[in-house]
Write an enzyme that holds these catalytic residues in place. Structure first.
Site, PDB file in Angstrom:
ATOM      1  CB  ILE A 463      17.694 -13.566 -41.678  1.00 17.22           C
ATOM      2  CG1 ILE A 463      17.173 -12.254 -41.019  1.00 17.22           C
ATOM      3  CG2 ILE A 463      17.549 -14.834 -40.687  1.00 17.22           C
ATOM      4  CD1 ILE A 463      15.642 -12.451 -40.954  1.00 17.22           C
ATOM      5  NE  ARG A 610      23.367   4.190 -28.407  1.00 15.22           N
ATOM      6  CZ  ARG A 610      23.264   4.495 -27.137  1.00 15.22           C
ATOM      7  NH1 ARG A 610      22.386   3.739 -26.376  1.00 15.22           N
ATOM      8  NH2 ARG A 610      23.783   5.526 -26.621  1.00 15.22           N
ATOM      9  CG  LEU A 612      21.899  -0.877 -31.932  1.00 17.34           C
ATOM     10  CD1 LEU A 612      20.998  -2.595 -31.909  1.00 17.34           C
ATOM     11  CD2 LEU A 612      22.358  -0.631 -30.727  1.00 17.34           C
ATOM     12  CE  LYS A 615      29.354   0.433 -44.226  1.00 15.02           C
ATOM     13  NZ  LYS A 615      30.821   0.127 -44.765  1.00 15.02           N
ATOM     14  CD  GLN A 620      17.256  -5.194 -42.138  1.00 14.50           C
ATOM     15  OE1 GLN A 620      16.293  -5.377 -41.199  1.00 14.50           O
ATOM     16  NE2 GLN A 620      17.622  -5.760 -42.707  1.00 14.50           N
ATOM     17  N   GLY A 684      13.309  -1.479 -33.209  1.00 10.23           N
ATOM     18  CA  GLY A 684      13.248  -2.320 -34.225  1.00 10.23           C
ATOM     19  C   GLY A 684      13.499  -1.303 -35.564  1.00 10.23           C
ATOM     20  N   GLY A 686      14.042  -3.126 -38.612  1.00 12.65           N
ATOM     21  CA  GLY A 686      14.043  -3.857 -39.897  1.00 12.65           C
ATOM     22  C   GLY A 686      12.640  -3.937 -40.811  1.00 12.65           C
ATOM     23  CD  GLU A 687       8.909  -6.550 -39.111  1.00 13.03           C
ATOM     24  OE1 GLU A 687       8.370  -7.628 -39.414  1.00 13.03           O
ATOM     25  OE2 GLU A 687       8.748  -6.156 -37.981  1.00 13.03           O
TER      26      GLU A 687
END
Lengths: 725, 169
Positions: A463, A610, A612, A615, A620, A684, A686-687
């Site tokens: 997304i 880690r 991943l 960039k 994010q 995670g 993203g948040e």
């Protein structure tokens, strides 16, 4: 064959010893060229031959719906149908619901509920007819404002916070409010549906296909095996596309009724209403501390709302439970059932507003005691999870705070507010800690290795998060292939079920499934090389064991080798507390005359195991910081006090940060491997960037000009009111 | 109504409902779906295309108003390989979901021409150019294109690199 792993304990580091050197690099997105040339196909882009166009119609009020002129509308040029079907859904399903949301069109539970679909030969005819459809509601007052109803639920209490507050030399008891907020992905919710016999295919904008398939099938009353969903490219989600939404169900119904494909795209103003919002919150913060700033008590009580029938409750305090050590605690939420549009997950549900307000309160406490805000956090980092007493899998807050402070130049800061002025502008700095729970779900993935390269398949979505990139890197690293020899196929329910994108769990969960699939292939390659898997080196399409090197193509002998990986969370997520950590720093300028706030620079230091792809992870975090600027300064939905409807339901009136609002952003990742987080040791990202970001800005406003804004956002009128006091 | 215009250097004719926006004509009638509909209100910029060299929100313009016009969409910015600006967007991660990207690219292309032609902006100190592509000018001139993923650092770096004014600071 499948390689299954239930993550019950710590994993061994393997990737470090692999030779391809792809994992963790700043690889360009493999989907990048498609996106910059306009060739990536989003939900509304590919219209099949003979497609009809549907437009949803919203309820103008509450209660039973009466249609005034359906026959006239049906007779309008180009109109094919006016559909009001009991299977249509009230609002989008909640994330991971796996079943239909509340359905029905006979009455409206909130203003804006979709209660009809007009279908026509063209989009223009459908829009015209939808606007012409006269709907009346029989109305009646329903509770729409916080405070109007009894609450459900009580916070968890440990010890005696009241007593701790009474005894503490330093105490804070303040109430903050945050308004409803919206995800507003740039792509409005869209679906194109078509039937072949009893089999349904829907191209839609969705985050979690394996759940969405069941939600759509349940909504329609059909077998999930008859539903195929396609979402190879999704124009942002941020929680709003977690669950099946009104347009997909309506398009499927219309396509069946008319016997032809139907496209339904929500208008932007409909997206604001029918897709779940972030609940408004009222938060009472209580902090009790000794003279050194050590907390003895912590209280965060939140009042949130949702529609009747929704199980979601904004988990405002979920990180507060483990953020800081304090013996006496009152932490939790109370829910009010209000007839506002449904609430649900918006980027970092819970922490986005919960950590933000906790961190504003910590700043207030530091200011009251007269100690440095960074130091106050450092003094209250718990040794173990204060709730369950279990250890942390890793705890990187102290390092994030220290590294972040150094990068930002925090030591130069004046201890008192209102110390720096440039012309009309007050200049100040603020900081915040960042916390976000780390979650793993269940995922499967398949890899087919042929002489041409590897093909990775899972119904996982990208997304914007970078899934295409990181799965390319994971497979390439494990199989010794350069990125251009790996093709990742996503967003199709005919592929093995991934985790879906949400809760920051997509990369680690589905990534580990891909990793396991690759391990299965590695084991077979090692067998063919007649060595142990641990001795096998794969790089640039060759396999090496000891003094033997064989091209993969020769090992495969023209055939394809398949690997299948399956991962799920196990005891590793209850034996230890898993979280990501970070620290935000911001510098703002506050105009003494107008109350305008400009963010001059921001810095975020984050630890998420880690990384991943350096960039995509950075992007994010840029997003998180920018959302923090929006939350602090401009974002908020206004509900009409009479009927709860969203007044500012478009992108001109709901103010997200634009290019000119965003200063240079410094994002730094701490080197970390979390062995409890699965074989990739990745958590995670993203948040995390939004969690607390707004607090850094709000705290900087206070440091700049002495104004403490406790009702978000800090719009000029609110700042100015403080400046005039 | 009949409409003849040029889209991405190719002559096109359409017999089209006068209610069709330029955006929908491009997307649904010419199948050039690179241009995106983010709001249909002129509020987000995802539909930005170039009309006779000027950037406009194609959702706010009716197709039939463009008789004889030359339209360039994101598909027309490249000729086979991605253009330098498009390649710079990939390099600097000037997008995540990619939905606003076609509009950002068309808008940036138009914006660079505007600044070269001496058009002032709100960020300009005076009304009589020439103007340099400072960060303030760039951000001001690109603020009509929303990016909810918030890739502004990458967008700015890509534009500055392409314009030869270095990485964004």
């Amino acid at each position: 064959m499948t390689l299954d792993l239930k993550v019950d304990g710590q994993s061994e580091e393997r990737a470090e010893a692999f030779a391809q050197g792809l994992l963790g690099t700043a690889l360009d997105r493999p989907d990048g060229v498609l996106k910059v040339t306009g060739a990536a196909v989003y939900a509304a882009d590919d219209v099949p031959e003979g497609c009809a166009y549907g437009m949803l119609v919203r309820a103008p009020g509450f209660g039973a719906i009466e249609v005034g002129n359906a026959d006239e509308v049906r007779a309008m040029p180009g109109v094919l149908a006016v559909i009001r079907d009991k299977r249509m859904v009230r609002n989008a399903a909640q994330g991971t619901a796996n079943a239909a949301p509340v359905q029905g069109v006979d009455s409206a539970d909130y203003v804006g509920q979709p209660v009809a679909l007009v279908v026509a030969e063209s989009f223009e005819a459908a829009r015209h007819a939808a606007q012409a459809l006269q709907l009346r509601t029989d109305g009646g007052p329903l509770p729409v404002n916080p405070g109007d109803v009894e609450t459900e639920g009580e916070p968890d209490t440990t010890g005696d916070l009241d007593a701790a507050m009474a005894e503490a030399p330093h105490r804070l008891d303040v109430t903050y409010t945050t308004p409803s907020m919206t995800s507003a992905p740039m792509e409005p919710h869209a679906a194109v549906a078509w039937w072949e016999g009893d089999a349904l295919t829907v191209r839609s904008a969705l985050q979690m296909l394996k759940y969405n398939r069941n939600e759509l099938a349940d909504s329609l009353g059909i077998d999930p095996a008859k539903v195929r969903l396609l979402a190879p490219y999704v124009g942002g989600g941020f929680g709003s596309k977690l669950g099946i939404a009104a347009e997909a169900v309506a398009a499927a119904i219309a396509a069946q009724d008319l016997g032809r494909p139907v496209r339904v795209v929500q208008h932007r103003r409909q997206v604001f209403e029918t897709v779940t919002r972030r609940s408004e919150t009222r938060q009472r913060l209580r902090l009790a501390a000794d003279r050194t700033g050590k907390l003895s008590g912590i209280g965060q009580e939140a009042w949130v709302s949702n529609l009747p029938g929704e199980v979601f409750q904004e988990p405002v305090t979920q990180a507060t439970a483990f953020a800081y050590g304090a013996v006496h605690r009152v932490i939790g939420e109370r829910l009010e059932r209000l007839h506002r549009p449904a609430a649900g997950s918006v980027r970092a549900p819970g922490e986005a507003v919960g950590v933000t307000i906790l961190e504003c309160a910590m700043d207030e406490l530091a200011n009251d005691i007269g100690i440095d805000p960074v130091e106050l956090r450092l003094r209250n980092i718990p040794d173990t999870d204060p709730e369950g007493g279990i250890p942390f899998s890793s705890h990187m807050l102290a390092e994030a705070l220290k590294t972040g402070a150094r990068r930002f130049g925090w030591s130069d800061r004046a201890p008192k507010p209102r110390a720096r002025r440039e012309g009309e502008w007050w200049i100040g700095t603020g900081m915040s800690a960042a916390f976000r729970v780390n979650v793993m779900m269940e995922a499967e993935a398949r890899i087919a290795l042929s002489p041409e390269g590897a093909v990775v398949e899972t119904d996982m979505t990208d997304i914007g998060t970078g899934t295409y990139a990181i799965l390319t890197q994971i497979a390439g690293e494990a199989l010794g292939l350069p990125a251009e020899k790996v093709e990742v196929r996503l967003g199709d329910t005919t592929y093995p079920p991934g985790s879906g994108s949400g809760g920051s769990w997509g990369a680690a969960t589905t990534g580990n499934a891909v990793w396991l699939a690759a391990q299965e292939i590695r084991a077979e390659l090692a067998r063919r090389m007649e060595c142990g898997e641990g001795e096998l080196t794969l790089k640039d399409g060759t396999a090496t064991c000891g003094n033997r090197r064989v091209a993969l193509a020769d090992l495969l002998d023209g055939a394809t080798l398949e690997g299948h990986g399956h991962i799920e969370a196990g005891d590793a997520f209850s034996k230890v507390r898993q979280s990501t950590f970070g620290a935000h720093f911001a510098e703002v300028a506050v105009n003494d005359v107008t109350g305008e706030v400009r963010v001059r620079r921001m810095s975020g230091t984050f630890a998420a195991g880690r990384i991943l792809n350096e960039k995509t992870a950075r992007s994010q975090c840029h997003g998180g910081l920018t959302w923090g600027i929006g939350m602090a300064l401009t974002e908020g939905m206004v509900h009409d006090r009479r009927d709860g409807h969203i007044v500012n339901r478009d992108l001109a009136e709901y103010h997200m940060a634009v290019n000119a609002d965003v200063p240079p952003l410094d994002v730094h990742f701490l080197e970390e491997r979390d062995p409890w987080a699965g074989p990739l040791m990745s958590k995670g990202i993203g948040e995390l960037g939004i969690c607390g970001a707004a607090a850094a800005v709000l705290n900087a406003i206070h440091h700049a000009c002495g104004v403490r804004v406790r009702d978000l956002p800090a719009t000029p009128d609110r700042v100015l009111a403080g400046l005039e006091e | 109504m009949n409409l003849s215009f040029t889209v991405n250097r190719r002559a096109r004719t359409l017999d089209i409902d006068p209610r069709v926006s330029l955006l929908d004509a491009l997307r649904d009638h010419l199948h050039l779906t690179g241009s995106k509909k983010g709001c249909d209100h002129g509020q987000c910029g995802a539909c930005t295309v170039l009309v006779n060299g000027r950037r406009i929100n194609s959702c706010l313009s009716l197709a039939v108003m463009h008789e004889g016009d030359e339209i360039v969409t994101v598909e027309g910015l490249s000729d086979g390989a991605p253009s330098p600006l498009q390649a710079a967007f990939v390099k600097h991660d000037g997008f995540q979901c990619g939905f606003c990207t076609p509009g950002q690219l068309c808008s940036a292309t138009g914006m660079l021409d505007e600044i070269a032609e001496g058009w002032p902006s709100h960020a300009s100190a005076d009304l009589d150019g020439p103007y340099e592509l400072t960060q303030a000018e760039l951000s001001e001139r690109m603020s009509g294109n929303l990016c909810r993923c918030s890739c502004y650092p990458g967008i700015n770096a890509a534009i500055r690199e392409t314009a030869g004014t270095g990485d964004a600071t």
